[in-house]
Design a protein around this motif. Structure first.
Motif, PDB file in Angstrom:
ATOM      1  N   PRO A  14       3.239   3.904 -11.124  1.00 55.26           N
ATOM      2  CA  PRO A  14       3.203   5.337 -11.417  1.00 55.26           C
ATOM      3  C   PRO A  14       2.776   6.120 -10.174  1.00 55.26           C
ATOM      4  N   PRO A  15       2.958   7.436 -10.185  1.00 54.38           N
ATOM      5  CA  PRO A  15       2.604   8.225  -8.993  1.00 54.38           C
ATOM      6  C   PRO A  15       1.155   8.096  -8.567  1.00 54.38           C
ATOM      7  N   GLN A  16       0.222   7.877  -9.503  1.00 57.76           N
ATOM      8  CA  GLN A  16      -1.193   7.798  -9.144  1.00 57.76           C
ATOM      9  C   GLN A  16      -1.597   6.426  -8.609  1.00 57.76           C
ATOM     10  N   THR A  17      -0.734   5.412  -8.708  1.00 58.10           N
ATOM     11  CA  THR A  17      -1.053   4.072  -8.210  1.00 58.10           C
ATOM     12  C   THR A  17      -0.816   4.012  -6.700  1.00 58.10           C
ATOM     13  N   GLU A  18      -1.797   3.482  -5.974  1.00 60.79           N
ATOM     14  CA  GLU A  18      -1.685   3.424  -4.514  1.00 60.79           C
ATOM     15  C   GLU A  18      -1.543   2.007  -3.974  1.00 60.79           C
ATOM     16  N   GLN A  19      -1.575   1.012  -4.835  1.00 57.62           N
ATOM     17  CA  GLN A  19      -1.372  -0.369  -4.382  1.00 57.62           C
ATOM     18  C   GLN A  19      -0.659  -1.163  -5.465  1.00 57.62           C
ATOM     19  N   LEU A  20       0.253  -2.019  -5.016  1.00 59.27           N
ATOM     20  CA  LEU A  20       1.078  -2.800  -5.917  1.00 59.27           C
ATOM     21  C   LEU A  20       1.086  -4.245  -5.429  1.00 59.27           C
ATOM     22  N   THR A  21       0.929  -5.199  -6.341  1.00 60.31           N
ATOM     23  CA  THR A  21       0.922  -6.626  -5.988  1.00 60.31           C
ATOM     24  C   THR A  21       2.010  -7.341  -6.766  1.00 60.31           C
ATOM     25  N   LEU A  22       2.864  -8.047  -6.051  1.00 53.87           N
ATOM     26  CA  LEU A  22       3.941  -8.813  -6.651  1.00 53.87           C
ATOM     27  C   LEU A  22       3.791 -10.280  -6.289  1.00 53.87           C
TER      28      LEU A  22
ATOM     29  N   ASP B 166       0.858  -1.186   0.000  1.00 55.91           N
ATOM     30  CA  ASP B 166       0.000   0.000   0.000  1.00 55.91           C
ATOM     31  C   ASP B 166       0.889   1.229   0.000  1.00 55.91           C
ATOM     32  N   LEU B 167       0.865   1.954  -1.102  1.00 55.49           N
ATOM     33  CA  LEU B 167       1.749   3.104  -1.299  1.00 55.49           C
ATOM     34  C   LEU B 167       1.085   4.392  -0.807  1.00 55.49           C
ATOM     35  N   PRO B 168       1.885   5.430  -0.564  1.00 52.12           N
ATOM     36  CA  PRO B 168       1.296   6.732  -0.205  1.00 52.12           C
ATOM     37  C   PRO B 168       0.477   7.288  -1.374  1.00 52.12           C
ATOM     38  N   SER B 169      -0.354   8.251  -1.079  1.00 52.82           N
ATOM     39  CA  SER B 169      -1.182   8.862  -2.118  1.00 52.82           C
ATOM     40  C   SER B 169      -0.304   9.565  -3.151  1.00 52.82           C
ATOM     41  N   GLY B 170      -0.875   9.747  -4.347  1.00 53.20           N
ATOM     42  CA  GLY B 170      -0.113  10.347  -5.430  1.00 53.20           C
ATOM     43  C   GLY B 170       0.367  11.758  -5.127  1.00 53.20           C
ATOM     44  N   SER B 171      -0.356  12.478  -4.269  1.00 48.19           N
ATOM     45  CA  SER B 171       0.062  13.851  -3.956  1.00 48.19           C
ATOM     46  C   SER B 171       1.344  13.893  -3.148  1.00 48.19           C
ATOM     47  N   GLU B 172       1.675  12.814  -2.445  1.00 48.09           N
ATOM     48  CA  GLU B 172       2.882  12.784  -1.632  1.00 48.09           C
ATOM     49  C   GLU B 172       4.096  12.283  -2.406  1.00 48.09           C
ATOM     50  N   ARG B 173       3.903  11.648  -3.541  1.00 43.65           N
ATOM     51  CA  ARG B 173       4.991  11.081  -4.322  1.00 43.65           C
ATOM     52  C   ARG B 173       5.333  11.969  -5.500  1.00 43.65           C
ATOM     53  N   THR B 174       6.602  11.937  -5.874  1.00 41.56           N
ATOM     54  CA  THR B 174       7.082  12.811  -6.949  1.00 41.56           C
ATOM     55  C   THR B 174       7.382  12.049  -8.235  1.00 41.56           C
ATOM     56  N   GLY B 175       7.303  10.723  -8.217  1.00 34.64           N
ATOM     57  CA  GLY B 175       7.623   9.959  -9.423  1.00 34.64           C
ATOM     58  C   GLY B 175       7.316   8.493  -9.248  1.00 34.64           C
ATOM     59  N   PRO B 176       7.567   7.693 -10.288  1.00 36.05           N
ATOM     60  CA  PRO B 176       7.304   6.249 -10.211  1.00 36.05           C
ATOM     61  C   PRO B 176       8.285   5.553  -9.272  1.00 36.05           C
ATOM     62  N   VAL B 177       7.850   4.429  -8.724  1.00 34.80           N
ATOM     63  CA  VAL B 177       8.676   3.633  -7.823  1.00 34.80           C
ATOM     64  C   VAL B 177       8.595   2.175  -8.253  1.00 34.80           C
ATOM     65  N   THR B 178       9.724   1.480  -8.205  1.00 37.45           N
ATOM     66  CA  THR B 178       9.807   0.085  -8.599  1.00 37.45           C
ATOM     67  C   THR B 178      10.100  -0.770  -7.380  1.00 37.45           C
ATOM     68  N   TRP B 179       9.224  -1.743  -7.117  1.00 35.31           N
ATOM     69  CA  TRP B 179       9.393  -2.674  -6.008  1.00 35.31           C
ATOM     70  C   TRP B 179       9.799  -4.041  -6.548  1.00 35.31           C
ATOM     71  N   GLN B 180      10.564  -4.767  -5.752  1.00 34.48           N
ATOM     72  CA  GLN B 180      11.060  -6.071  -6.180  1.00 34.48           C
ATOM     73  C   GLN B 180      10.938  -7.077  -5.055  1.00 34.48           C
ATOM     74  N   LEU B 181      10.503  -8.293  -5.412  1.00 35.49           N
ATOM     75  CA  LEU B 181      10.340  -9.407  -4.482  1.00 35.49           C
ATOM     76  C   LEU B 181      11.370 -10.478  -4.844  1.00 35.49           C
ATOM     77  N   ASP B 182      12.267 -10.797  -3.906  1.00 36.12           N
ATOM     78  CA  ASP B 182      13.305 -11.807  -4.111  1.00 36.12           C
ATOM     79  C   ASP B 182      13.112 -12.940  -3.117  1.00 36.12           C
ATOM     80  N   VAL B 183      13.415 -14.169  -3.553  1.00 34.85           N
ATOM     81  CA  VAL B 183      13.316 -15.348  -2.700  1.00 34.85           C
ATOM     82  C   VAL B 183      14.674 -16.055  -2.712  1.00 34.85           C
ATOM     83  N   TYR B 184      15.185 -16.375  -1.516  1.00 36.40           N
ATOM     84  CA  TYR B 184      16.473 -17.036  -1.345  1.00 36.40           C
ATOM     85  C   TYR B 184      16.267 -18.335  -0.571  1.00 36.40           C
ATOM     86  N   ASP B 185      17.108 -19.328  -0.844  1.00 36.26           N
ATOM     87  CA  ASP B 185      17.023 -20.577  -0.097  1.00 36.26           C
ATOM     88  C   ASP B 185      17.873 -20.504   1.160  1.00 36.26           C
ATOM     89  N   GLY B 186      18.008 -21.640   1.871  1.00 33.10           N
ATOM     90  CA  GLY B 186      18.747 -21.653   3.129  1.00 33.10           C
ATOM     91  C   GLY B 186      20.213 -21.346   2.989  1.00 33.10           C
TER      92      GLY B 186
END
Length: 288
Positions: free
Chosen positions: A132-140, A95-115
């Motif tokens: 993008p700045p107007q997106t408030e939720q991201l699912t990976l 759940d990202l902050p509202s678009g008014s608080e962000r200044t640009g796009p953000v990229t999130w990454q999900l990594d999985v490692y073994d033991g």
């Protein structure tokens, strides 16, 4: 002729049923990373925090949901168990902050490692997304390959044991660093269909040691080794330090998985069809 037609009809029906079952397994919507597991499957409370590195990763059991309030740019870690014959799936919602608080796009990454802290590939799912700045939720999401009961020393096959989940923002404007976010992570590991590697078994699951114990401590009443040798006495051998491993709960089927595989169903169905084909061929070619 009636017997031949009856046999042909039975063989076709059996083949269609077998093929339909395989198609149903292949098209099962639960194979996607978007499937969610039921929370509190074992009655335990879901953790409401995340670790900041591998050593402090928050423990998740299969089917649990982990939540955390963090800042954009933090590294968040969870760890969960997976056994041989399973295909682990991880899903993360940010759940990202509202678009008014962000200044640009953000990229999130999900990594999985073994033991062994080897990064594992995600054949299915989308482990990296840009909002993008107007997106408030991201699912990976990420679905790992089937856990193997053993592997060669040179291979990078996923093995049974602990699996670490790391979630973070990899690209973002510098002004947006530190903005508050809320994340939710859920893990699930179901029995995977298809062939499994046989012929070996891992000696122990890949569960890391969290406390290796103290090294080089002297026991009470014991002098240095040089002093003991000068006095003609032999130093007593000290017991090895106690090692504590990560408190992962062993899956119900055990770390090595269950003996059952859908290969048994395919093998039995194929043998049945081959037997029916042989009987039908004999009836068609025998002399009256």
């Amino acid at each position: 002729m009636l017997r031949t037609r009856s046999f042909t009809t039975a063989a076709l029906v059996g083949l269609l049923l077998l093929t339909g079952a395989g198609a149903a397994w292949a098209d099962d919507p639960s194979d996607g990373p978007g499937t969610s597991a039921s929370p509190d499957a074992d009655g335990s409370e879901d953790p409401a925090e995340a670790g900041t590195d591998f050593r402090t990763a928050t423990l998740l059991e299969q089917g649990q949901h982990g939540t955390a309030d963090a800042s954009t740019g933090d590294y968040l870690y969870w760890v969960f168990p997976a056994a041989a014959g399973e295909a682990p799936r991880v899903r993360a919602t940010v759940d990202l902050p509202s678009g008014s608080e962000r200044t640009g796009p953000v990229t999130w990454q999900l990594d999985v490692y073994d033991g062994l802290r080897r990064r594992q590939a995600c054949p299915a799912g989308t482990p990296t997304k840009t909002a993008p700045p107007q997106t408030e939720q991201l699912t990976l999401g990420c679905r790992l390959r089937t856990i193997q009961p053993w592997a060669e020393t040179w291979a990078n096959d996923p093995l049974s044991g602990a699996y670490y989940v790391r979630l973070t923002a990899v690209r973002l404007p510098e002004k947006d660093r530190g903005l508050p976010v809320r994340v939710e992570v859920e893990t699930e590991a179901e029995a995977a269909s298809g062939a499994r590697r046989g012929g070996g078994r891992l000696g122990a699951p890949l569960v890391p040691t969290v406390e290796a114990g103290a090294v080089g401590e002297k026991q009470d009443g014991q002098d240095d080794a040089d002093t003991s040798q000068d006095e003609g006495t032999s130093a007593e051998s000290s017991e090895p330090p106690e090692q504590k491993t990560l408190a992962l709960q062993e899956p119900e089927s055990g770390w090595t998985g269950s003996w059952w595989s859908d290969r048994w169903a395919w093998t039995g169905g194929g043998a049945l069809l081959a037997a029916l084909a042989g009987i039908g061929g004999y009836r068609l070619t025998r002399r009256r």
